[in-house]
Design a protein around this motif. Structure first.
Motif, PDB file in Angstrom:
ATOM      1  N   GLN A  29      46.702  49.907  31.783  1.00  0.00           N
ATOM      2  CA  GLN A  29      46.575  49.876  33.234  1.00  0.00           C
ATOM      3  C   GLN A  29      45.692  48.739  33.700  1.00  0.00           C
ATOM      4  O   GLN A  29      45.914  48.161  34.770  1.00  0.00           O
ATOM      5  N   ILE A  30      44.698  48.369  32.888  1.00  0.00           N
ATOM      6  CA  ILE A  30      43.781  47.296  33.286  1.00  0.00           C
ATOM      7  C   ILE A  30      44.501  45.948  33.337  1.00  0.00           C
ATOM      8  O   ILE A  30      44.220  45.115  34.204  1.00  0.00           O
ATOM      9  N   PHE A  31      45.446  45.721  32.426  1.00  0.00           N
ATOM     10  CA  PHE A  31      46.233  44.484  32.502  1.00  0.00           C
ATOM     11  C   PHE A  31      47.022  44.436  33.805  1.00  0.00           C
ATOM     12  O   PHE A  31      47.089  43.390  34.465  1.00  0.00           O
ATOM     13  N   VAL A  32      47.603  45.555  34.198  1.00  0.00           N
ATOM     14  CA  VAL A  32      48.355  45.614  35.457  1.00  0.00           C
ATOM     15  C   VAL A  32      47.427  45.294  36.627  1.00  0.00           C
ATOM     16  O   VAL A  32      47.774  44.499  37.521  1.00  0.00           O
ATOM     17  N   ARG A  69      55.853  34.415  34.284  1.00  0.00           N
ATOM     18  CA  ARG A  69      55.618  32.973  34.431  1.00  0.00           C
ATOM     19  C   ARG A  69      56.222  32.452  35.739  1.00  0.00           C
ATOM     20  O   ARG A  69      55.605  31.632  36.443  1.00  0.00           O
ATOM     21  N   ALA A  70      57.414  32.955  36.082  1.00  0.00           N
ATOM     22  CA  ALA A  70      58.067  32.523  37.321  1.00  0.00           C
ATOM     23  C   ALA A  70      57.257  32.964  38.543  1.00  0.00           C
ATOM     24  O   ALA A  70      57.121  32.204  39.519  1.00  0.00           O
ATOM     25  N   GLN A  71      56.704  34.169  38.489  1.00  0.00           N
ATOM     26  CA  GLN A  71      55.846  34.631  39.582  1.00  0.00           C
ATOM     27  C   GLN A  71      54.630  33.720  39.740  1.00  0.00           C
ATOM     28  O   GLN A  71      54.237  33.379  40.860  1.00  0.00           O
ATOM     29  N   TRP A  72      54.039  33.340  38.616  1.00  0.00           N
ATOM     30  CA  TRP A  72      52.840  32.488  38.648  1.00  0.00           C
ATOM     31  C   TRP A  72      53.173  31.124  39.259  1.00  0.00           C
ATOM     32  O   TRP A  72      52.434  30.589  40.094  1.00  0.00           O
ATOM     33  N   GLN A  73      54.306  30.561  38.831  1.00  0.00           N
ATOM     34  CA  GLN A  73      54.720  29.256  39.357  1.00  0.00           C
ATOM     35  C   GLN A  73      54.954  29.329  40.870  1.00  0.00           C
ATOM     36  O   GLN A  73      54.555  28.429  41.607  1.00  0.00           O
ATOM     37  N   GLN A  74      55.586  30.403  41.309  1.00  0.00           N
ATOM     38  CA  GLN A  74      55.883  30.547  42.729  1.00  0.00           C
ATOM     39  C   GLN A  74      54.594  30.704  43.546  1.00  0.00           C
ATOM     40  O   GLN A  74      54.468  30.144  44.639  1.00  0.00           O
ATOM     41  N   ARG A  75      53.654  31.465  43.000  1.00  0.00           N
ATOM     42  CA  ARG A  75      52.433  31.748  43.767  1.00  0.00           C
ATOM     43  C   ARG A  75      51.460  30.574  43.757  1.00  0.00           C
ATOM     44  O   ARG A  75      50.822  30.266  44.763  1.00  0.00           O
ATOM     45  N   PHE A  76      51.342  29.896  42.606  1.00  0.00           N
ATOM     46  CA  PHE A  76      50.303  28.873  42.462  1.00  0.00           C
ATOM     47  C   PHE A  76      50.855  27.451  42.355  1.00  0.00           C
ATOM     48  O   PHE A  76      50.097  26.488  42.286  1.00  0.00           O
ATOM     49  N   GLY A  77      52.185  27.312  42.315  1.00  0.00           N
ATOM     50  CA  GLY A  77      52.790  25.994  42.307  1.00  0.00           C
ATOM     51  C   GLY A  77      52.614  25.216  41.026  1.00  0.00           C
ATOM     52  O   GLY A  77      52.720  23.989  41.023  1.00  0.00           O
ATOM     53  N   LYS A  78      52.363  25.927  39.917  1.00  0.00           N
ATOM     54  CA  LYS A  78      52.181  25.233  38.639  1.00  0.00           C
ATOM     55  C   LYS A  78      52.395  26.212  37.489  1.00  0.00           C
ATOM     56  O   LYS A  78      52.385  27.429  37.676  1.00  0.00           O
ATOM     57  N   GLU A  79      52.603  25.628  36.313  1.00  0.00           N
ATOM     58  CA  GLU A  79      52.691  26.446  35.108  1.00  0.00           C
ATOM     59  C   GLU A  79      51.315  27.026  34.786  1.00  0.00           C
ATOM     60  O   GLU A  79      50.298  26.349  34.940  1.00  0.00           O
ATOM     61  N   PRO A  80      51.233  28.286  34.315  1.00  0.00           N
ATOM     62  CA  PRO A  80      49.929  28.823  33.894  1.00  0.00           C
ATOM     63  C   PRO A  80      49.434  28.097  32.649  1.00  0.00           C
ATOM     64  O   PRO A  80      50.214  27.730  31.766  1.00  0.00           O
ATOM     65  N   ASP A  81      48.124  27.881  32.585  1.00  0.00           N
ATOM     66  CA  ASP A  81      47.531  27.196  31.439  1.00  0.00           C
ATOM     67  C   ASP A  81      46.347  28.011  30.915  1.00  0.00           C
ATOM     68  O   ASP A  81      46.079  29.120  31.389  1.00  0.00           O
ATOM     69  N   ASP A  82      45.633  27.446  29.936  1.00  0.00           N
ATOM     70  CA  ASP A  82      44.527  28.183  29.316  1.00  0.00           C
ATOM     71  C   ASP A  82      43.423  28.514  30.321  1.00  0.00           C
ATOM     72  O   ASP A  82      42.765  29.558  30.195  1.00  0.00           O
ATOM     73  N   ALA A  83      43.219  27.664  31.304  1.00  0.00           N
ATOM     74  CA  ALA A  83      42.204  27.950  32.320  1.00  0.00           C
ATOM     75  C   ALA A  83      42.590  29.187  33.127  1.00  0.00           C
ATOM     76  O   ALA A  83      41.725  29.981  33.528  1.00  0.00           O
ATOM     77  N   ASP A  84      43.892  29.371  33.340  1.00  0.00           N
ATOM     78  CA  ASP A  84      44.363  30.566  34.044  1.00  0.00           C
ATOM     79  C   ASP A  84      44.192  31.811  33.173  1.00  0.00           C
ATOM     80  O   ASP A  84      43.851  32.889  33.677  1.00  0.00           O
ATOM     81  N   VAL A  85      44.427  31.661  31.868  1.00  0.00           N
ATOM     82  CA  VAL A  85      44.168  32.778  30.951  1.00  0.00           C
ATOM     83  C   VAL A  85      42.686  33.159  31.017  1.00  0.00           C
ATOM     84  O   VAL A  85      42.325  34.336  31.082  1.00  0.00           O
ATOM     85  N   ASP A  86      41.810  32.139  31.010  1.00  0.00           N
ATOM     86  CA  ASP A  86      40.371  32.388  31.111  1.00  0.00           C
ATOM     87  C   ASP A  86      40.029  33.148  32.389  1.00  0.00           C
ATOM     88  O   ASP A  86      39.213  34.078  32.383  1.00  0.00           O
ATOM     89  N   ALA A  87      40.649  32.760  33.490  1.00  0.00           N
ATOM     90  CA  ALA A  87      40.371  33.399  34.777  1.00  0.00           C
ATOM     91  C   ALA A  87      40.837  34.859  34.775  1.00  0.00           C
ATOM     92  O   ALA A  87      40.132  35.755  35.259  1.00  0.00           O
ATOM     93  N   LEU A  88      42.026  35.107  34.231  1.00  0.00           N
ATOM     94  CA  LEU A  88      42.519  36.482  34.132  1.00  0.00           C
ATOM     95  C   LEU A  88      41.647  37.312  33.195  1.00  0.00           C
ATOM     96  O   LEU A  88      41.345  38.485  33.466  1.00  0.00           O
ATOM     97  N   TYR A  89      41.230  36.708  32.107  1.00  0.00           N
ATOM     98  CA  TYR A  89      40.367  37.399  31.137  1.00  0.00           C
ATOM     99  C   TYR A  89      39.035  37.773  31.785  1.00  0.00           C
ATOM    100  O   TYR A  89      38.518  38.879  31.586  1.00  0.00           O
ATOM    101  N   ALA A  90      38.490  36.855  32.576  1.00  0.00           N
ATOM    102  CA  ALA A  90      37.231  37.129  33.274  1.00  0.00           C
ATOM    103  C   ALA A  90      37.384  38.268  34.276  1.00  0.00           C
ATOM    104  O   ALA A  90      36.446  39.037  34.511  1.00  0.00           O
ATOM    105  N   ARG A  91      38.558  38.403  34.865  1.00  0.00           N
ATOM    106  CA  ARG A  91      38.827  39.507  35.780  1.00  0.00           C
ATOM    107  C   ARG A  91      39.055  40.808  34.999  1.00  0.00           C
ATOM    108  O   ARG A  91      38.651  41.886  35.433  1.00  0.00           O
ATOM    109  N   GLN A  96      37.873  46.486  32.272  1.00  0.00           N
ATOM    110  CA  GLN A  96      38.026  47.209  31.011  1.00  0.00           C
ATOM    111  C   GLN A  96      36.732  47.885  30.584  1.00  0.00           C
ATOM    112  O   GLN A  96      36.725  49.031  30.118  1.00  0.00           O
ATOM    113  N   ILE A  97      35.614  47.182  30.738  1.00  0.00           N
ATOM    114  CA  ILE A  97      34.320  47.765  30.377  1.00  0.00           C
ATOM    115  C   ILE A  97      34.049  49.017  31.210  1.00  0.00           C
ATOM    116  O   ILE A  97      33.565  50.032  30.711  1.00  0.00           O
ATOM    117  N   ALA A  98      34.421  48.952  32.486  1.00  0.00           N
ATOM    118  CA  ALA A  98      34.187  50.082  33.382  1.00  0.00           C
ATOM    119  C   ALA A  98      35.064  51.275  33.043  1.00  0.00           C
ATOM    120  O   ALA A  98      34.673  52.431  33.264  1.00  0.00           O
TER     121      ALA A  98
END
Length: 275
Positions: A29-32, A69-91, A96-98
Protein backbone atom coordinates in the motif's frame (compact mmCIF):
# COMPACT_ATOMS: atom_id res chain seq x y z
CA UNK A 1 17.68 -34.72 24.46
CA UNK A 2 16.15 -33.32 21.26
CA UNK A 3 17.64 -34.89 18.13
CA UNK A 4 19.72 -32.74 15.78
CA UNK A 5 19.29 -32.31 12.05
CA UNK A 6 22.94 -32.54 11.01
CA UNK A 7 24.43 -31.86 8.52
CA UNK A 8 21.86 -29.05 8.18
CA UNK A 9 23.17 -25.89 9.87
CA UNK A 10 20.89 -22.89 9.26
CA UNK A 11 17.58 -21.59 7.95
CA UNK A 12 17.47 -18.08 6.48
CA UNK A 13 14.10 -16.33 6.36
CA UNK A 14 12.57 -13.40 4.57
CA UNK A 15 10.47 -11.06 6.73
CA UNK A 16 7.19 -9.62 5.34
CA UNK A 17 4.92 -12.40 4.13
CA UNK A 18 7.20 -15.09 5.57
CA UNK A 19 7.74 -14.42 9.30
CA UNK A 20 5.46 -11.41 9.86
CA UNK A 21 2.76 -9.44 8.02
CA UNK A 22 0.46 -12.11 6.56
CA UNK A 23 -0.13 -11.18 2.92
CA UNK A 24 2.88 -8.82 2.81
CA UNK A 25 0.64 -5.80 3.15
CA UNK A 26 2.93 -3.20 4.75
CA UNK A 27 5.06 -2.39 1.70
CA UNK A 28 2.37 -2.79 -0.96
CA UNK A 29 0.00 0.00 0.00
CA UNK A 30 2.89 2.37 0.69
CA UNK A 31 4.12 2.08 -2.91
CA UNK A 32 0.62 3.02 -4.10
CA UNK A 33 0.58 6.02 -1.74
CA UNK A 34 4.08 7.19 -2.65
CA UNK A 35 3.38 7.11 -6.39
CA UNK A 36 -0.02 8.70 -5.80
CA UNK A 37 1.63 11.65 -4.08
CA UNK A 38 3.35 12.36 -7.42
CA UNK A 39 0.05 12.10 -9.28
CA UNK A 40 0.85 8.63 -10.61
CA UNK A 41 -1.77 5.89 -10.22
CA UNK A 42 -0.58 2.32 -9.69
CA UNK A 43 -2.56 -0.73 -8.66
CA UNK A 44 -1.85 -3.02 -5.72
CA UNK A 45 -1.08 -5.78 -8.22
CA UNK A 46 1.50 -3.57 -9.95
CA UNK A 47 2.99 -2.62 -6.57
CA UNK A 48 3.38 -6.31 -5.70
CA UNK A 49 5.13 -7.22 -8.95
CA UNK A 50 8.78 -6.60 -7.98
CA UNK A 51 8.33 -7.46 -4.28
CA UNK A 52 11.44 -8.92 -2.71
CA UNK A 53 13.82 -6.42 -4.32
CA UNK A 54 15.37 -3.65 -2.27
CA UNK A 55 12.90 -0.79 -2.08
CA UNK A 56 14.96 1.60 -4.25
CA UNK A 57 15.28 -1.11 -6.90
CA UNK A 58 11.59 -1.92 -6.51
CA UNK A 59 10.66 1.70 -7.35
CA UNK A 60 13.11 1.71 -10.24
CA UNK A 61 11.52 -1.47 -11.63
CA UNK A 62 8.00 -0.05 -11.31
CA UNK A 63 9.07 2.98 -13.34
CA UNK A 64 10.04 0.65 -16.18
CA UNK A 65 6.44 -0.58 -16.43
CA UNK A 66 5.06 0.73 -19.72
CA UNK A 67 1.85 2.14 -18.26
CA UNK A 68 3.50 3.75 -15.24
CA UNK A 69 6.27 5.16 -17.40
CA UNK A 70 3.71 6.65 -19.80
CA UNK A 71 1.93 8.35 -16.89
CA UNK A 72 5.23 9.83 -15.71
CA UNK A 73 6.07 11.13 -19.19
CA UNK A 74 2.64 12.71 -19.54
CA UNK A 75 2.75 14.36 -16.12
CA UNK A 76 6.37 15.54 -16.07
CA UNK A 77 7.24 15.75 -19.77
CA UNK A 78 10.26 13.47 -19.52
CA UNK A 79 11.41 9.92 -19.01
CA UNK A 80 11.84 8.97 -15.31
CA UNK A 81 15.47 8.77 -14.22
CA UNK A 82 17.46 7.85 -11.11
CA UNK A 83 16.80 11.27 -9.56
CA UNK A 84 13.08 10.53 -9.82
CA UNK A 85 13.62 7.15 -8.17
CA UNK A 86 15.46 8.99 -5.37
CA UNK A 87 12.55 11.40 -4.98
CA UNK A 88 9.98 8.59 -4.82
CA UNK A 89 12.18 6.68 -2.38
CA UNK A 90 12.44 9.75 -0.15
CA UNK A 91 8.64 9.97 -0.15
CA UNK A 92 8.26 6.21 0.42
CA UNK A 93 10.60 5.91 3.41
CA UNK A 94 8.78 7.99 6.06
CA UNK A 95 5.46 6.46 5.02
CA UNK A 96 6.90 2.95 5.37
CA UNK A 97 8.57 3.70 8.70
CA UNK A 98 5.27 5.03 10.02
CA UNK A 99 3.25 2.03 8.85
CA UNK A 100 5.51 -0.99 9.31
CA UNK A 101 4.59 -1.34 12.97
CA UNK A 102 0.95 -1.80 12.01
CA UNK A 103 1.96 -4.97 10.16
CA UNK A 104 4.51 -6.42 12.59
CA UNK A 105 2.33 -9.28 13.86
CA UNK A 106 3.94 -12.71 13.46
CA UNK A 107 2.38 -15.17 11.05
CA UNK A 108 0.70 -17.99 13.01
CA UNK A 109 3.25 -20.65 13.85
CA UNK A 110 6.32 -18.55 13.06
CA UNK A 111 7.56 -18.22 16.64
CA UNK A 112 6.99 -21.92 17.30
CA UNK A 113 8.89 -22.83 14.13
CA UNK A 114 11.90 -20.70 15.13
CA UNK A 115 11.89 -22.32 18.58
CA UNK A 116 11.70 -25.78 16.98
CA UNK A 117 14.71 -25.03 14.76
CA UNK A 118 16.79 -23.76 17.69
CA UNK A 119 15.90 -26.78 19.82
CA UNK A 120 17.53 -28.85 17.09
CA UNK A 121 20.72 -26.83 17.00
CA UNK A 122 20.02 -24.84 13.84
CA UNK A 123 20.94 -21.18 13.45
CA UNK A 124 18.34 -18.71 12.25
CA UNK A 125 19.27 -16.01 9.76
CA UNK A 126 17.13 -13.48 7.92
CA UNK A 127 17.18 -10.85 5.20
CA UNK A 128 14.71 -8.40 3.72
CA UNK A 129 14.03 -5.97 0.94
CA UNK A 130 13.33 -3.47 3.73
CA UNK A 131 16.03 -0.85 4.30
CA UNK A 132 17.71 -0.76 7.71
CA UNK A 133 15.68 2.25 8.91
CA UNK A 134 12.47 0.26 8.47
CA UNK A 135 13.89 -2.87 10.09
CA UNK A 136 15.01 -0.80 13.07
CA UNK A 137 11.32 -0.15 13.74
CA UNK A 138 10.13 -3.68 12.92
CA UNK A 139 12.73 -5.79 14.74
CA UNK A 140 11.95 -4.88 18.38
CA UNK A 141 8.22 -5.23 17.75
CA UNK A 142 8.72 -8.66 16.20
CA UNK A 143 11.14 -9.72 18.96
CA UNK A 144 8.51 -8.95 21.59
CA UNK A 145 6.36 -11.58 19.86
CA UNK A 146 9.03 -14.26 19.65
CA UNK A 147 10.49 -13.45 16.22
CA UNK A 148 14.19 -12.73 16.77
CA UNK A 149 16.60 -14.29 14.25
CA UNK A 150 20.28 -14.63 15.09
CA UNK A 151 21.23 -12.31 12.23
CA UNK A 152 19.42 -9.76 10.03
CA UNK A 153 20.58 -8.25 6.73
CA UNK A 154 18.73 -5.23 5.32
CA UNK A 155 18.13 -4.60 1.64
CA UNK A 156 20.19 -1.41 1.51
CA UNK A 157 23.32 -2.29 3.46
CA UNK A 158 25.43 -4.48 1.17
CA UNK A 159 27.65 -2.80 -1.40
CA UNK A 160 27.25 -5.82 -3.68
CA UNK A 161 23.50 -5.23 -3.86
CA UNK A 162 20.37 -7.19 -3.01
CA UNK A 163 18.08 -9.72 -4.63
CA UNK A 164 18.01 -11.61 -6.90
CA UNK A 165 21.76 -11.75 -6.26
CA UNK A 166 22.95 -14.16 -3.53
CA UNK A 167 24.62 -11.53 -1.39
CA UNK A 168 22.23 -11.14 1.56
CA UNK A 169 21.88 -14.90 1.95
CA UNK A 170 25.66 -15.32 1.79
CA UNK A 171 26.16 -12.46 4.29
CA UNK A 172 24.02 -14.45 6.71
CA UNK A 173 26.13 -17.52 6.08
CA UNK A 174 29.32 -15.60 6.88
CA UNK A 175 27.90 -13.95 10.00
CA UNK A 176 26.54 -17.26 11.33
CA UNK A 177 29.76 -19.11 10.44
CA UNK A 178 28.08 -21.70 8.25
CA UNK A 179 30.58 -23.96 6.53
CA UNK A 180 28.59 -25.05 3.46
CA UNK A 181 25.89 -23.33 1.40
CA UNK A 182 24.19 -26.70 0.90
CA UNK A 183 23.60 -26.90 4.65
CA UNK A 184 21.38 -23.80 4.49
CA UNK A 185 17.69 -23.45 3.67
CA UNK A 186 16.30 -20.16 2.29
CA UNK A 187 12.60 -19.55 3.03
CA UNK A 188 10.85 -16.77 1.10
CA UNK A 189 7.48 -15.73 -0.33
CA UNK A 190 8.77 -13.75 -3.34
CA UNK A 191 10.28 -14.69 -6.68
CA UNK A 192 13.43 -12.54 -6.20
CA UNK A 193 13.87 -14.03 -2.72
CA UNK A 194 13.76 -17.59 -4.05
CA UNK A 195 16.14 -16.60 -6.86
CA UNK A 196 18.47 -15.24 -4.17
CA UNK A 197 18.61 -18.61 -2.42
CA UNK A 198 19.02 -20.46 -5.72
CA UNK A 199 21.89 -18.19 -6.74
CA UNK A 200 23.52 -18.79 -3.34
CA UNK A 201 23.39 -22.57 -3.87
CA UNK A 202 20.98 -23.22 -0.98
CA UNK A 203 17.85 -25.30 -0.56
CA UNK A 204 14.80 -23.14 -1.25
CA UNK A 205 11.35 -23.27 0.31
CA UNK A 206 8.63 -21.04 -1.17
CA UNK A 207 5.71 -19.76 0.90
CA UNK A 208 2.32 -19.36 -0.79
CA UNK A 209 -0.79 -18.51 1.25
CA UNK A 210 0.85 -16.15 3.77
CA UNK A 211 2.94 -14.34 1.19
CA UNK A 212 3.12 -11.75 -1.53
CA UNK A 213 2.33 -14.10 -4.41
CA UNK A 214 -1.20 -14.64 -3.05
CA UNK A 215 -1.39 -11.26 -1.32
CA UNK A 216 -4.50 -11.76 0.82
CA UNK A 217 -5.14 -11.01 4.47
CA UNK A 218 -6.16 -13.87 6.75
CA UNK A 219 -9.77 -12.65 6.58
CA UNK A 220 -9.77 -12.23 2.80
CA UNK A 221 -8.34 -15.72 2.37
CA UNK A 222 -10.98 -17.25 4.63
CA UNK A 223 -13.75 -15.56 2.62
CA UNK A 224 -12.63 -17.07 -0.69
CA UNK A 225 -14.33 -20.14 -2.10
CA UNK A 226 -12.19 -23.27 -1.86
CA UNK A 227 -11.71 -23.35 -5.62
CA UNK A 228 -10.55 -19.75 -5.82
CA UNK A 229 -8.18 -20.14 -2.86
CA UNK A 230 -6.80 -23.31 -4.41
CA UNK A 231 -6.23 -21.59 -7.74
CA UNK A 232 -4.34 -18.71 -6.10
CA UNK A 233 -2.22 -21.20 -4.18
CA UNK A 234 -1.38 -23.20 -7.32
CA UNK A 235 -0.46 -20.06 -9.27
CA UNK A 236 1.81 -18.87 -6.46
CA UNK A 237 3.43 -22.28 -6.15
CA UNK A 238 4.10 -22.42 -9.90
CA UNK A 239 5.83 -19.02 -9.86
CA UNK A 240 7.94 -19.93 -6.83
CA UNK A 241 8.92 -23.31 -8.28
CA UNK A 242 9.86 -21.68 -11.57
CA UNK A 243 12.12 -19.31 -9.61
CA UNK A 244 13.92 -22.24 -7.97
CA UNK A 245 11.89 -23.45 -4.97
CA UNK A 246 12.58 -27.10 -4.14
CA UNK A 247 9.59 -27.22 -1.79
CA UNK A 248 6.47 -25.08 -1.44
CA UNK A 249 4.43 -24.68 1.76
CA UNK A 250 1.37 -22.67 2.80
CA UNK A 251 3.19 -20.88 5.64
CA UNK A 252 6.14 -21.28 8.00
CA UNK A 253 3.86 -23.15 10.40
CA UNK A 254 4.43 -26.30 8.34
CA UNK A 255 8.14 -25.75 7.69
CA UNK A 256 9.45 -28.34 10.23
CA UNK A 257 8.30 -31.32 8.12
CA UNK A 258 10.17 -29.94 5.10
CA UNK A 259 13.28 -29.22 7.18
CA UNK A 260 13.34 -32.86 8.29
CA UNK A 261 13.04 -34.02 4.67
CA UNK A 262 15.90 -31.77 3.56
CA UNK A 263 18.07 -32.91 6.47
CA UNK A 264 17.50 -36.55 5.46
CA UNK A 265 18.44 -35.80 1.85
CA UNK A 266 21.60 -34.03 2.99
CA UNK A 267 22.51 -36.90 5.28
CA UNK A 268 22.13 -39.22 2.28
CA UNK A 269 24.68 -37.15 0.37
CA UNK A 270 22.35 -35.03 -1.78
CA UNK A 271 23.06 -31.40 -2.67
CA UNK A 272 20.38 -28.82 -3.59
CA UNK A 273 19.33 -29.83 -7.11
CA UNK A 274 19.43 -27.27 -9.91
CA UNK A 275 15.95 -26.05 -10.78
Amino acid sequence: MTHTLKPLQAVIFDWAGTLVDFGSLAPTQIFVEAFGSFGISITLAQARGPMGLSKWQHIHTLLQDQGIRAQWQQRFGKEPDDADVDALYARFMPLQIAKVGDHSQPIDGAAATLAWLRERGLKVGSCSGYPRQVLDVLLPLAAANGIAPDHVVAGDELEAGGRPGPYMALANMLALRISDVASCIKVDDTVPGIEEGRNAGMWNVGVTLSGNEVGCTVVELAQLADGERGALKRQAAARLRAAGAHYVIDSVATLPQVVEQIAARLAAGERPPAV
